[in-house]
Design a protein around this motif. Sequence first.
Motif, PDB file in Angstrom:
ATOM      1  N   ARG A  65     -29.388  27.528 -20.162  1.00 56.75           N
ATOM      2  CA  ARG A  65     -30.208  27.148 -21.476  1.00 56.75           C
ATOM      3  C   ARG A  65     -31.880  27.787 -21.388  1.00 56.75           C
ATOM      4  O   ARG A  65     -32.328  28.283 -22.170  1.00 56.75           O
ATOM      5  CB  ARG A  65     -29.911  25.925 -21.912  1.00 56.75           C
ATOM      6  CG  ARG A  65     -28.617  25.567 -21.899  1.00 56.75           C
ATOM      7  CD  ARG A  65     -27.721  25.939 -23.309  1.00 56.75           C
ATOM      8  NE  ARG A  65     -28.198  25.288 -24.558  1.00 56.75           N
ATOM      9  CZ  ARG A  65     -27.190  24.310 -24.808  1.00 56.75           C
ATOM     10  NH1 ARG A  65     -26.540  23.637 -24.186  1.00 56.75           N
ATOM     11  NH2 ARG A  65     -27.818  23.819 -25.980  1.00 56.75           N
ATOM     12  N   THR A  66     -32.297  27.028 -20.142  1.00 61.57           N
ATOM     13  CA  THR A  66     -33.810  27.263 -20.098  1.00 61.57           C
ATOM     14  C   THR A  66     -34.126  28.429 -19.538  1.00 61.57           C
ATOM     15  O   THR A  66     -33.520  29.031 -18.692  1.00 61.57           O
ATOM     16  CB  THR A  66     -34.187  26.009 -19.168  1.00 61.57           C
ATOM     17  OG1 THR A  66     -33.989  24.869 -19.716  1.00 61.57           O
ATOM     18  CG2 THR A  66     -35.899  26.254 -18.885  1.00 61.57           C
ATOM     19  N   ARG A  67     -35.269  28.989 -20.092  1.00 60.59           N
ATOM     20  CA  ARG A  67     -35.637  30.634 -19.983  1.00 60.59           C
ATOM     21  C   ARG A  67     -36.629  30.277 -18.589  1.00 60.59           C
ATOM     22  O   ARG A  67     -37.747  29.689 -18.710  1.00 60.59           O
ATOM     23  CB  ARG A  67     -36.450  30.991 -20.803  1.00 60.59           C
ATOM     24  CG  ARG A  67     -35.407  31.514 -22.072  1.00 60.59           C
ATOM     25  CD  ARG A  67     -36.301  32.236 -23.279  1.00 60.59           C
ATOM     26  NE  ARG A  67     -37.084  31.388 -24.154  1.00 60.59           N
ATOM     27  CZ  ARG A  67     -38.395  31.500 -24.141  1.00 60.59           C
ATOM     28  NH1 ARG A  67     -38.827  32.461 -23.227  1.00 60.59           N
ATOM     29  NH2 ARG A  67     -38.975  30.782 -24.972  1.00 60.59           N
ATOM     30  N   VAL A  98     -40.142  29.797 -12.934  1.00 65.96           N
ATOM     31  CA  VAL A  98     -40.998  29.240 -13.792  1.00 65.96           C
ATOM     32  C   VAL A  98     -40.256  29.078 -15.196  1.00 65.96           C
ATOM     33  O   VAL A  98     -40.033  30.085 -15.753  1.00 65.96           O
ATOM     34  CB  VAL A  98     -42.164  30.053 -13.945  1.00 65.96           C
ATOM     35  CG1 VAL A  98     -43.269  29.465 -14.955  1.00 65.96           C
ATOM     36  CG2 VAL A  98     -42.984  30.066 -12.519  1.00 65.96           C
ATOM     37  N   PRO A  99     -40.422  27.843 -15.710  1.00 65.67           N
ATOM     38  CA  PRO A  99     -39.527  27.652 -17.040  1.00 65.67           C
ATOM     39  C   PRO A  99     -40.674  28.002 -18.090  1.00 65.67           C
ATOM     40  O   PRO A  99     -41.498  27.065 -18.353  1.00 65.67           O
ATOM     41  CB  PRO A  99     -39.272  26.167 -17.016  1.00 65.67           C
ATOM     42  CG  PRO A  99     -40.351  25.489 -16.100  1.00 65.67           C
ATOM     43  CD  PRO A  99     -40.829  26.623 -15.044  1.00 65.67           C
ATOM     44  N   VAL A 100     -40.694  29.316 -18.355  1.00 65.44           N
ATOM     45  CA  VAL A 100     -41.721  29.801 -19.240  1.00 65.44           C
ATOM     46  C   VAL A 100     -41.926  29.166 -20.626  1.00 65.44           C
ATOM     47  O   VAL A 100     -43.188  29.096 -21.232  1.00 65.44           O
ATOM     48  CB  VAL A 100     -41.711  31.428 -19.245  1.00 65.44           C
ATOM     49  CG1 VAL A 100     -40.419  32.006 -19.890  1.00 65.44           C
ATOM     50  CG2 VAL A 100     -43.044  31.965 -19.991  1.00 65.44           C
ATOM     51  N   GLU A 101     -40.941  28.826 -21.126  1.00 68.24           N
ATOM     52  CA  GLU A 101     -40.789  28.489 -22.530  1.00 68.24           C
ATOM     53  C   GLU A 101     -41.893  27.197 -22.736  1.00 68.24           C
ATOM     54  O   GLU A 101     -42.307  26.769 -23.708  1.00 68.24           O
ATOM     55  CB  GLU A 101     -39.815  28.248 -23.179  1.00 68.24           C
ATOM     56  CG  GLU A 101     -38.750  27.428 -22.611  1.00 68.24           C
ATOM     57  CD  GLU A 101     -37.172  27.434 -22.934  1.00 68.24           C
ATOM     58  OE1 GLU A 101     -37.144  26.909 -24.215  1.00 68.24           O
ATOM     59  OE2 GLU A 101     -36.537  27.821 -22.292  1.00 68.24           O
ATOM     60  N   PHE A 102     -41.887  26.587 -21.569  1.00 69.90           N
ATOM     61  CA  PHE A 102     -42.859  25.133 -21.513  1.00 69.90           C
ATOM     62  C   PHE A 102     -44.135  25.393 -20.857  1.00 69.90           C
ATOM     63  O   PHE A 102     -44.884  24.416 -20.646  1.00 69.90           O
ATOM     64  CB  PHE A 102     -41.946  23.949 -20.675  1.00 69.90           C
ATOM     65  CG  PHE A 102     -40.616  23.802 -21.185  1.00 69.90           C
ATOM     66  CD1 PHE A 102     -40.700  23.079 -22.477  1.00 69.90           C
ATOM     67  CD2 PHE A 102     -39.444  24.395 -20.846  1.00 69.90           C
ATOM     68  CE1 PHE A 102     -39.278  22.943 -23.099  1.00 69.90           C
ATOM     69  CE2 PHE A 102     -38.249  24.037 -21.349  1.00 69.90           C
ATOM     70  CZ  PHE A 102     -38.141  23.403 -22.596  1.00 69.90           C
ATOM     71  N   LEU A 103     -44.548  26.745 -20.554  1.00 66.10           N
ATOM     72  CA  LEU A 103     -46.153  27.041 -20.002  1.00 66.10           C
ATOM     73  C   LEU A 103     -46.506  28.183 -20.953  1.00 66.10           C
ATOM     74  O   LEU A 103     -47.581  28.725 -20.525  1.00 66.10           O
ATOM     75  CB  LEU A 103     -45.764  27.561 -18.857  1.00 66.10           C
ATOM     76  CG  LEU A 103     -45.692  26.393 -17.420  1.00 66.10           C
ATOM     77  CD1 LEU A 103     -45.617  26.979 -16.410  1.00 66.10           C
ATOM     78  CD2 LEU A 103     -47.023  25.543 -17.799  1.00 66.10           C
ATOM     79  N   GLU A 104     -46.045  28.346 -22.005  1.00 63.12           N
ATOM     80  CA  GLU A 104     -46.346  29.585 -22.949  1.00 63.12           C
ATOM     81  C   GLU A 104     -48.070  29.354 -23.508  1.00 63.12           C
ATOM     82  O   GLU A 104     -48.881  30.398 -23.325  1.00 63.12           O
ATOM     83  CB  GLU A 104     -45.633  30.013 -23.975  1.00 63.12           C
ATOM     84  CG  GLU A 104     -44.244  30.645 -23.539  1.00 63.12           C
ATOM     85  CD  GLU A 104     -43.095  31.009 -24.549  1.00 63.12           C
ATOM     86  OE1 GLU A 104     -42.717  32.138 -24.302  1.00 63.12           O
ATOM     87  OE2 GLU A 104     -43.078  30.101 -25.484  1.00 63.12           O
ATOM     88  N   ILE A 105     -48.274  28.165 -23.780  1.00 63.02           N
ATOM     89  CA  ILE A 105     -49.620  27.858 -24.267  1.00 63.02           C
ATOM     90  C   ILE A 105     -50.576  27.865 -23.039  1.00 63.02           C
ATOM     91  O   ILE A 105     -51.771  28.550 -23.312  1.00 63.02           O
ATOM     92  CB  ILE A 105     -49.653  26.437 -25.006  1.00 63.02           C
ATOM     93  CG1 ILE A 105     -48.488  26.536 -26.219  1.00 63.02           C
ATOM     94  CG2 ILE A 105     -51.055  26.263 -25.477  1.00 63.02           C
ATOM     95  CD1 ILE A 105     -48.799  27.652 -27.113  1.00 63.02           C
TER      96      ILE A 105
END
Length: 509
Positions: free
Chosen positions: A362-364, A331-338
């Motif tokens: 690069r993507t977390r 799951v690319p968490v930096e784009f689901l944090e909100i």
Amino acid sequence: MADDYLVRIGRLIRDARQHRGWTQSQLAEALGTSQSAVNRIERGNQNISLEMIARIGEALDSEIVSLGYAGPMHLRVVGGRRLSGSIDVKTSKNACVALLCATLLNAGRTTLRRVARIEEVYRILEVLGSIGVRTRWINDGNDLEIVPPAELDLDSMDTEAARRTRSVIMFLGPLLHRMDHFKLPYAGGCDLGTRTVTPHMTALRHFGLEITATDGTYLAEVDRDVAPKRAIVLTERGDTVTENALLAAARHDGVTVIRNASSNYMVQDLCFFLEELGVRVDGIGTTTLTVHGAAHIERDVDFAPSEDPVEAMSLLAAAVVTESELTIRRVPVEFLEIELAVLEEMGLDHERSTEYAADNGRTRLIDLTVRPSKLQAPLDKIHPMPFPGLNIDNVPFFAAIAGSAQGQTLIHDWVYDNRAIYLTDLNRLGAQVKLLDPHRVLVDGPTRWRSSEMMCPPALRPAVVVLLAMMAAEGTSVLRNVYVINRGYEDLAERLNSIGAQIEIFRDI
């Protein structure tokens, strides 16, 4: 063609027309025929050629009948089943189509890893193939190799494929460096209301591109004496607008500053890819991008786009509405944090692994385990914002989630003219969704989901939301003509079945 088939095709055409919100007269105008002829076709009282069926399908952006197999795809869903186990998130659809357009910048060979095998990608590949680009699936069909020709043959472009995807508009940025005059067909895709292309034209005018729209075609002319003299300020912080500006700047022999740029996931992946091509991009992840372009790019590159946060949200919503325990991996968490923060406030029980890097380095990513939860409606409305806000494409999934929560949720989808309207389709499955205006709905929960048979909404994310609600509903539901889902998801039914769903694919013609 037997009368029975004429009646069945007529019903499919009628359902597709009504779901698009068109009258028989509007469809007749699009086809250049009479309203009475459309009426006869829909009642099965008129012979209809395959050419006319194809024209109707193109006008309605709906796969009425598909040649080479039995007909449009439908889904039969046995709901009320719990999901379990784990499932991996696929690579980003939006990143993949942008990267395919970006390969036009490169005179060398491009290899893209784990490309999503979806209809949107297939349409772009059809367009690329028709203009001379060689593409082939390699490594057991997991990866894609792209080799451009020395000269593109735009006169041979597959316009039917091009009209079925909005992504073709991202050809403008690369093509303006390759030819002085060219044309592109109007872009299609989901029915989301009016989506202006003016921000694209405003941005690309800095590179000498002028567009004239005429009879379903964009006519492009490029003035080679024009180059950016100051920072380009985008009038809309849109993803494809930013990508088009990046694609134009990549081959501009100089430094281009792009302000009010989107910093969303697909834009970041495009920036990472441009860096592989030797184009330096400063400010990745911010709203100001500085691009150090190169007049000529010829590199053999190998790139892996990151995972799709919207698919991750789809799977998360599937677990919530079916009251399941499910682990969603990669799951690319930096784009689901909100989204996760909002769900946490609503009472979501979940657990996250430690972070690790995607294949792009690069993507977390994280692995996310979701458990059955007693959700409460959020105190504030659900509304999208540019990254790092709540993702525009994740908003519809909150309609199904809100339907599973206690209380009343206001959802404000201010970006698209009529996508919120399609969320009222959930009412046929037992939800209480009240349309306040074309952008806002009020959802009362909790919902006792019930089975139903219905046409697939013509917009991708609302279509998946309906499918998820069917999975939660006791009994058997039928979702007809799911081409729009296949545009954005690879083997979704089979993958959901692998974690406990019961979804059957069938065709009735």
